[in-house]
Design an enzyme around this catalytic site. Structure first.
Site, PDB file in Angstrom:
ATOM      1  N   ASP A 286       0.861  -1.182   0.000  1.00  0.00           N
ATOM      2  CA  ASP A 286       0.000   0.000   0.000  1.00  0.00           C
ATOM      3  C   ASP A 286       0.903   1.240   0.000  1.00  0.00           C
ATOM      4  OD1 ASP A 286      -2.145   1.690   0.017  1.00  0.00           O
ATOM      5  OD2 ASP A 286      -3.211   0.673   1.616  1.00  0.00           O
TER       6      ASP A 286
HETATM    7  C1  BGC Z   1      -4.998   3.225   0.157  1.00  0.00           C
HETATM    8  C2  BGC Z   1      -5.161   2.227  -0.957  1.00  0.00           C
HETATM    9  C3  BGC Z   1      -4.982   2.911  -2.293  1.00  0.00           C
HETATM   10  C4  BGC Z   1      -3.618   3.589  -2.311  1.00  0.00           C
HETATM   11  C5  BGC Z   1      -3.303   4.265  -3.622  1.00  0.00           C
HETATM   12  C6  BGC Z   1      -3.738   4.058   0.017  1.00  0.00           C
HETATM   13  O1  BGC Z   1      -3.704   5.097   0.927  1.00  0.00           O
HETATM   14  O2  BGC Z   1      -4.993   2.539   1.394  1.00  0.00           O
HETATM   15  O3  BGC Z   1      -6.419   1.614  -0.869  1.00  0.00           O
HETATM   16  O4  BGC Z   1      -5.094   1.980  -3.332  1.00  0.00           O
HETATM   17  O5  BGC Z   1      -3.592   4.556  -1.286  1.00  0.00           O
HETATM   18  O6  BGC Z   1      -4.079   5.375  -3.824  1.00  0.00           O
END
Ligand code: BGC
Length: 763
Positions: A286
């Site tokens: 993530d």
């Molecule tokens: C979120 C993810 C997301 C990623 C990219 C993160 O903060 O937890 O779900 O895909 O950002 O935007």
């Protein structure tokens, strides 16, 4: 053209001839990637493991002159995220293909979560449709629109189970049930990936692996701690289903699992995901999660990157842990080139399966922008599916549907509020595109009923809260008039009306990532307005926008009808009008239990029996597993939702009183439409294993069927229960099938079922 580049191009040509865009031809793929990797330096391999967001200068000038452009040319980047301009995506792809040494195409990732330009209901709302065809259709349309703009990888589906409405990200999930969420996960993957040889499908990414939906106290990113039996029987199932359906990528979670953050958790990423489930795609972290492992307290960036690579993480999103440290770690012998090769190969395989080596510009057909986006078909699907997601929670004496006559007062801060209608992950959604509830109601009543509108109040009157929410990006639409003035106007409108439609709830920014709440009720200023409206004695229909279950005991007692509309998306306004006037039925059933109060959270229907169960009728008594100040039951149970007609269920009839291991038993029930309108019912099948070697859930959803019945019509719904549905993971994590009695329960929701019992025989 340099020699290496021409070698790659000849490899590409050979691969194209050999049909390398056919995802089935694994041997061809291996041969192609072997050839390519022989040409790659270690630095270039590490580059494939690096996913970054673009720097600002990409958007303001030629991509060749940006810092991102330089990195791309030197082979330091394997994928980019959040590039929202199709022409820029094309330029960046052209840059890597023509100017980098080996010309390896880029992946372009984006959070395409509930539609792209055409925005569909928030995922929790979509889950409430209990319609896998609709979920698949949303994913399919999202893929068409996103790929028309160059996006070839979506960070969806998010299928983190959660029992905790305080956690803002329940908005993005598929609710509390492992079986339903698994079916939904599969439908998303089918819709996104379909046939990857086409140019309008894209890679899916199931997230957040694992257990992200169970943070202590509902605080986002917080500690998760649970036993493995629960992981295997509940929380893991939706991710596993997505993997079985062929999800090409997996995103690791922010949280720790058994003391090790998911992005560096070898047990999760290697033992469970790859060895036990056979996942063969790549795992991305993530956002910034590798660096955040240092904050968890596991070591510095070099150390945690070593651990992440060893665990089986293949790509680092945003923190550049691999990019900054892997070469040094390799020199120090802390990682091996084989580990780097493994991660790099998995990323290259995904690119190959997408067909990017055969045609790097496959997703850069800018002509599609004119034909594939916000089409009337997409909007019509958004309208139909939004209505299908609305859950009718209350309908006193058939207040709904409304007749198209007289005066309808429309009030509330969401009645005419475009941005909030879209919900929290609507990056591609044009803020001007949505048709609001007010517009929808006006259109639906033209010349037949009078609509009077007054906003009535702002979403919240807490300035501190407003400041925090606004700092997140999209400021709340605030009317500068005083609360008293706004209320006066709403009361004047309501006085003239035959019925009041109050469109209220929580702002899009109040749920979603980083938006946990300790209060789950309606903001105080909205409650005050409702209280004053109530004094006028007119029927009040509440239409609620929200990304989570709210506590609605008072609203349930006081108001005539409650329609839960989630964040309904681009066509949410007309969809609300369709349902309020009965042109469409409210199709949704809850996929999360709605608590009576925050103190009941976490709450879910499939808990286990304790030694001191609270009374089944919810009454309050001491020394049982309940509360002394509140019923232990939810206000609205999992699976609940009213329709504009009524259904009656007959007894559960079993085809046999016994089942042999490996065999089946049929369970049937007659369902009759006893009302005066046609309607759709979601017939739900639950099972219980009352005596087992470990404690088992009180009820587990194992099947459901949506049926449409005309007034007076009866249909028999038959479920085939097979012995696989009776298996579970015991506390040694063995999958077991234990003989004995099983209860079969069928009904319109998890709390109102009829039951019968059969016996599973010994082998
Ligand atoms: C979120 C993810 C997301 C990623 C990219 C993160 O903060 O937890 O779900 O895909 O950002 O935007």
């Amino acid at each position: 053209m340099n020699k290496l580049k021409s070698t790659l191009l000849s490899l590409v040509a050979a691969a194209a001839v050999a049909g390398c865009s056919d995802p089935g031809s694994d041997r061809e793929m291996d041969r192609f990637i072997d050839g390519l990797m022989k040409k790659m330096t270690v630095e270039e391999k590490i580059g494939q493991m690096n996913l970054i967001a673009i720097d600002g200068s990409v958007m303001t000038g030629p991509v060749t002159e940006s810092a991102t452009g330089e990195k791309i040319v030197s082979g330091e980047v394997g994928a980019l995220l959040n590039v929202m301009v199709p022409e820029k995506i094309r330029d960046l792809q052209e840059l890597v293909v023509t100017k980098s040494r080996l010309g390896i195409p880029l992946l372009f990732g984006m959070d395409v979560i509930h539609g792209y330009n055409t925005v569909f209901p928030m995922p929790i709302g979509l889950s409430a449709t209990w319609n896998m065809a609709s979920v698949e259709e949303v994913a399919r349309i999202s893929a068409v629109e996103a790929t028309a703009q160059g996006v070839n990888w979506t960070f969806s589906p998010m299928v983190d189970l959660s029992y905790d409405a305080r956690w803002g990200r329940v908005a993005e999930g598929a609710g509390e049930d492992p079986y339903l969420a698994s079916e939904i996960a599969r439908a998303y993957v089918r819709g996104y990936q379909g046939d990857l040889s086409r140019n309008d499908n894209l890679l899916a990414c199931v997230k957040h692996f694992a257990l992200y939906g169970a943070p202590e106290a509902g605080r986002d990113y917080n500690l998760v701690d649970m036993g493995r039996m629960r992981m295997y029987n509940e929380y893991f199932l939706p991710y596993k289903a997505a993997v079985e359906e062929g999800a090409a990528t997996v995103m690791s979670a922010f949280n720790e699992v058994e003391g090790v953050p998911a992005a560096a958790n070898k047990w999760l990423l290697d033992d469970v995901l790859r060895k036990q489930w056979g996942f063969d795609g790549f795992v991305v972290s993530d956002w910034d999660a590798v660096r955040e492992i240092t904050v968890h307290g596991i070591g510095d960036l070099k150390e945690v990157s070593v651990r992440a690579l060893d665990a089986g993480l293949d790509m680092d999103m945003a923190s550049q842990g691999f990019a900054k440290t892997a070469l040094e770690s390799l020199g120090e012998g802390r990682i091996t080139e084989k580990q780097i090769d493994r991660a790099c190969r998995r990323v290259l395989e995904a690119k190959y399966k997408l067909g990017l080596f055969a045609d790097p510009y496959k997703y850069n057909d800018l002509k599609r922008l004119e034909t594939d986006i916000l089409t009337p078909e997409h909007r019509a699907a958004a309208r139909r599916i939004a209505a299908e997601s609305f859950v009718l929670l209350k309908n006193r004496e058939n207040t709904l549907p409304l007749a198209r006559k007289g005066v309808v007062a429309v009030v509330g801060p969401f009645a005419d509020n475009r941005p909030n209608q879209l919900g929290s992950w609507a990056f591609g959604g044009d803020i001007e595109a949505p048709t609001t509830v007010l517009e929808g109601l006006r259109e639906a009543t033209k010349g037949r009923a009078e609509i009077v509108y007054a906003m009535g109040c702002n979403i919240t009157d807490d300035p501190e809260y407003e400041r925090i929410l606004a700092s997140w990006g999209r400021a709340l639409a605030r009317d500068k008039r005083s609360d008293a003035e706004l209320m006066r106007e709403a009361l004047a409108a309501a006085r003239r009306a035959d019925v009041v439609v109050a469109v209220m709830g929580e702002a899009a920014e109040m749920s979603g990532e980083g938006a946990s709440r300790t209060e789950l009720g309606m903001p105080a200023v909205q409650q005050r307005l409702l209280g004053e409206l109530k004094k006028l004695g007119k029927p009040i229909v509440l239409v609620l926008f929200s990304g989570r279950p709210m506590t609605l005991v008072e609203e349930n007692d006081k108001y005539d009808a409650i329609l839960y509309a989630w964040f309904p998306g681009t066509e949410g306004g007309p969809a609300v009008a369709d349902v309020l006037f009965g042109d469409a039925e409210p199709g949704g059933r809850l996929t999360m239990s709605f608590p009576r109060s925050v103190g009941q959270v976490p709450i879910h229907y499939n808990g286990r029996q304790t030694g001191r169960p609270a009374p089944a009728d919810g009454s309050i008594t001491r020394y049982v597993s309940g509360y002394v100040d509140e019923s232990h039951l939810p206000l609205y149970p999992f699976g609940y939702g009213l329709t504009y007609t009524t259904f009656e269920y007959g007894d559960v009839i079993l085809g046999s009183a016994e089942m042999s291991p490996g065999g089946t038993v049929e369970a049937s029930v007659e369902v009759t439409n006893t009302g005066s309108r046609s309607g759709t019912e979601v017939v739900q099948l639950y099972l219980r294993d009352p005596v087992a070697s470990v404690t088992r859930p009180l009820k587990e959803l194992k099947g459901f069927e949506k049926i449409r019945l005309e007034p007076g019509e009866t249909k028999t719904v038959t479920f085939t229960i097979d012995s696989g549905m009776l298996e579970y993971y015991d506390n040694s994590l063995e999958r077991v099938l234990e003989p004995g009695a099983f209860d079969v329960m069928i009904g319109p929701n998890s709390a109102e079922t009829k039951s019968a019992t059969f016996t599973l025989l010994k082998q």
